[in-house]
Write an enzyme that holds these catalytic residues in place. Structure first.
Site, PDB file in Angstrom:
ATOM      1  N   GLY A  70       0.822  -1.194   0.000  1.00 52.34           N
ATOM      2  CA  GLY A  70       0.000   0.000   0.000  1.00 52.34           C
ATOM      3  C   GLY A  70       0.861   1.251   0.000  1.00 52.34           C
ATOM      4  O   GLY A  70       1.970   1.244  -0.512  1.00 52.34           O
ATOM      5  N   LEU A  71       0.319   2.308   0.596  1.00 55.56           N
ATOM      6  CA  LEU A  71       1.004   3.593   0.656  1.00 55.56           C
ATOM      7  C   LEU A  71       1.430   4.081  -0.719  1.00 55.56           C
ATOM      8  O   LEU A  71       2.556   4.503  -0.935  1.00 55.56           O
ATOM      9  CB  LEU A  71       2.231   3.526   1.572  1.00 55.56           C
ATOM     10  CG  LEU A  71       1.921   3.428   3.068  1.00 55.56           C
ATOM     11  CD1 LEU A  71       3.214   3.342   3.852  1.00 55.56           C
ATOM     12  CD2 LEU A  71       1.109   4.614   3.535  1.00 55.56           C
ATOM     13  N   CYS A  72       0.529   3.924  -1.674  1.00 57.16           N
ATOM     14  CA  CYS A  72       0.851   4.471  -2.992  1.00 57.16           C
ATOM     15  C   CYS A  72      -0.358   5.207  -3.538  1.00 57.16           C
ATOM     16  O   CYS A  72      -0.758   5.015  -4.681  1.00 57.16           O
ATOM     17  CB  CYS A  72       1.341   3.377  -3.931  1.00 57.16           C
ATOM     18  SG  CYS A  72       0.370   1.883  -3.875  1.00 57.16           S
ATOM     19  N   GLY A  73      -0.937   6.018  -2.714  1.00 57.25           N
ATOM     20  CA  GLY A  73      -2.026   6.862  -3.162  1.00 57.25           C
ATOM     21  C   GLY A  73      -3.239   6.046  -3.565  1.00 57.25           C
ATOM     22  O   GLY A  73      -3.574   5.059  -2.916  1.00 57.25           O
ATOM     23  N   PHE A 122      -3.580   4.228  -6.132  1.00 54.36           N
ATOM     24  CA  PHE A 122      -3.192   3.204  -7.097  1.00 54.36           C
ATOM     25  C   PHE A 122      -4.054   1.951  -7.003  1.00 54.36           C
ATOM     26  O   PHE A 122      -4.676   1.524  -7.972  1.00 54.36           O
ATOM     27  CB  PHE A 122      -1.722   2.843  -6.855  1.00 54.36           C
ATOM     28  CG  PHE A 122      -1.142   1.850  -7.805  1.00 54.36           C
ATOM     29  CD1 PHE A 122      -0.600   2.265  -9.011  1.00 54.36           C
ATOM     30  CD2 PHE A 122      -1.135   0.500  -7.512  1.00 54.36           C
ATOM     31  CE1 PHE A 122      -0.055   1.356  -9.895  1.00 54.36           C
ATOM     32  CE2 PHE A 122      -0.595  -0.405  -8.394  1.00 54.36           C
ATOM     33  CZ  PHE A 122      -0.049   0.014  -9.582  1.00 54.36           C
TER      34      PHE A 122
END
Lengths: 137, 289
Positions: free
Chosen positions: B88-91, B93
């Protein structure tokens, strides 16, 4: 008529080779064939084998496996699933792969994926051949 | 009013978060560069493949190959290959992909959709729901190999030729640029006919010799083409993921900075107020004497 061929060898990962050459020998699925400049357009499938190309006096050998070759009068494009330069071949790994494949083939189990084991063996043997030839020069 | 110490503590917390996001941004920036190189590296192969396929397709009867003709098993569901990220931690996406996949399922109301899930985030989401999962693979984005694509393509081709699915679609994030990723749905099987719009070439065709026959070459070429399509999608998605993470982490770092600035200002105000109060106390104490 073109006096040289543009050889480009591409694998799914990258374009491995793009050079001007005088002649190329390819491992077609129906036997090795050579290509000189001015060849008739041709499409051929390739199998596990050596690809040899020569430019001037310099001869290079690559190990390639499966794919296609598109031959045009002034260019040869090889789409190979695997292609390795002789100097890039990891001999120890190929040796290990050969031993493994031989062991697999030696066992007579019903569930053995014969084609796969056979291909693995072919590839390993080919890599060793190409590598040893390059070093023998 | 929060005490000085509380605010100071918060500033420290935000700062350490900021350091993490900054580091993540740097990491994905360098990963992005590598992923981008690989996308570019895979391009010549895909292009050449398309060109060869094109010149063949013009020559051979299209319906002769099972992967080119429409499926006859109309009762079977379509297969949707969903390419999401492992982390995770990719906006937005992953949520974009999942949203699009859910829309796809709703749109085909007449029949259920079978799914093939690539990437942990998408898998986790759909595993919790009641969906028909035919294939799943996680943890491949650390290092995408051609073998992964082969595996996925083989599963899809088998399911299609055996009539278990009526068509195969590929859903992934396309790497447009560092700033933008686009969710795309592509039909993988049966292969769409090549037109000038999608990379087909018109114009004079070269008359080839075939070894072996054109039909046989087509038979071995088409599955390879499917593989390369999947491979390209995986690489695109990997690059897009890093780009999305980089952008998201950059935004997070900036937000953290803003927060630190605001808190520092507030902290100073509180401190000043406290000092002023103390002075007033001292002065009024002196006056009372």
């Amino acid at each position: 008529m073109a006096s040289q061929l543009t050889l480009s060898i591409v694998t799914p990962e990258r374009e491995l080779v793009r050079v001007q050459v005088d002649d190329v020998e390819l491992p077609g699925s129906e036997g090795y064939f050579g290509v000189l400049p001015g060849h008739t357009p041709m499409l051929a499938t390739l199998t596990v084998g050596r690809l040899t190309y020569r430019s001037g006096t310099d001869t290079q050998v690559l190990a390639i496996a499966f794919g296609f070759a598109e031959v045009l009068p002034d260019a040869v494009t090889v789409l190979a699933q695997m292609a390795e330069r002789a100097e890039d071949i990891d001999v120890a790994r190929a040796e290990a792969a050969r031993t493994r494949a031989e062991e697999r083939l030696a066992r007579t189990e019903a569930d053995l994926d014969y084609d796969r084991a056979r291909t693995a063996l072919d590839k390993a043997v080919l890599r060793l051949q190409v590598a040893s030839r390059a070093r023998g020069k | 009013m929060p005490s000085l110490i509380d605010i100071r503590r918060r500033v420290r917390a935000v700062k350490s978060t900021q350091q993490i996001t900054k580091a993540m941004k740097m990491v994905s920036a360098s990963k992005l560069r590598r992923a981008q190189d690989r996308v570019i590296g895979a391009r010549p192969y895909a292009q050449q493949m398309l060109r060869v396929l094109n010149s063949l397709a013009a020559r051979v009867d299209h319906d002769a190959h099972p992967l080119l003709s429409e499926s006859t098993s109309s009762g079977a569901p379509p297969l949707l290959i969903v390419v999401s990220a492992d982390r995770g931690l990719c906006g937005s996406f992953n949520s974009n992909i999942i949203k699009q996949a859910s829309t796809f399922r709703q749109e085909s109301t007449d029949r259920d959709v079978a799914m093939a899930l690539v990437g942990r985030k998408g898998r986790d989401f759909f595993m919790r729901r009641n969906v028909d999962v035919r294939y799943e693979v996680v943890n491949i984005f650390q290092h995408v190999k051609y073998a992964h694509a082969q595996d996925i393509a083989r599963t899809a081709i088998e399911a299609f030729t055996e009539g278990r699915v009526s068509s195969v679609y590929l859903l992934y994030n396309e790497f447009k640029s560092v700033m933008s990723q686009k969710v795309v749905v592509e039909r993988l099987l049966p292969l769409p006919r090549l037109t000038p719009d999608n990379g087909g070439v018109t114009g004079p065709q070269v008359d080839y010799l075939y070894e072996p026959s054109a039909q046989e070459i087509l038979t071995s070429l088409v599955p390879r083409h499917v593989e390369i399509q999947v491979y390209r999608a995986l690489l695109e998605s990997a690059a897009a993921e890093q780009a999305a993470r980089m952008t998201a982490m950059d935004a997070a770092t900036r937000n953290a900075q803003e927060m630190v600035d605001k808190l520092t200002l507030y902290m100073n105000k509180v401190r000043q107020a406290a000092i002023t109060r103390e002075i007033i106390e001292v002065v009024s104490g002196a006056q009372a004497l």
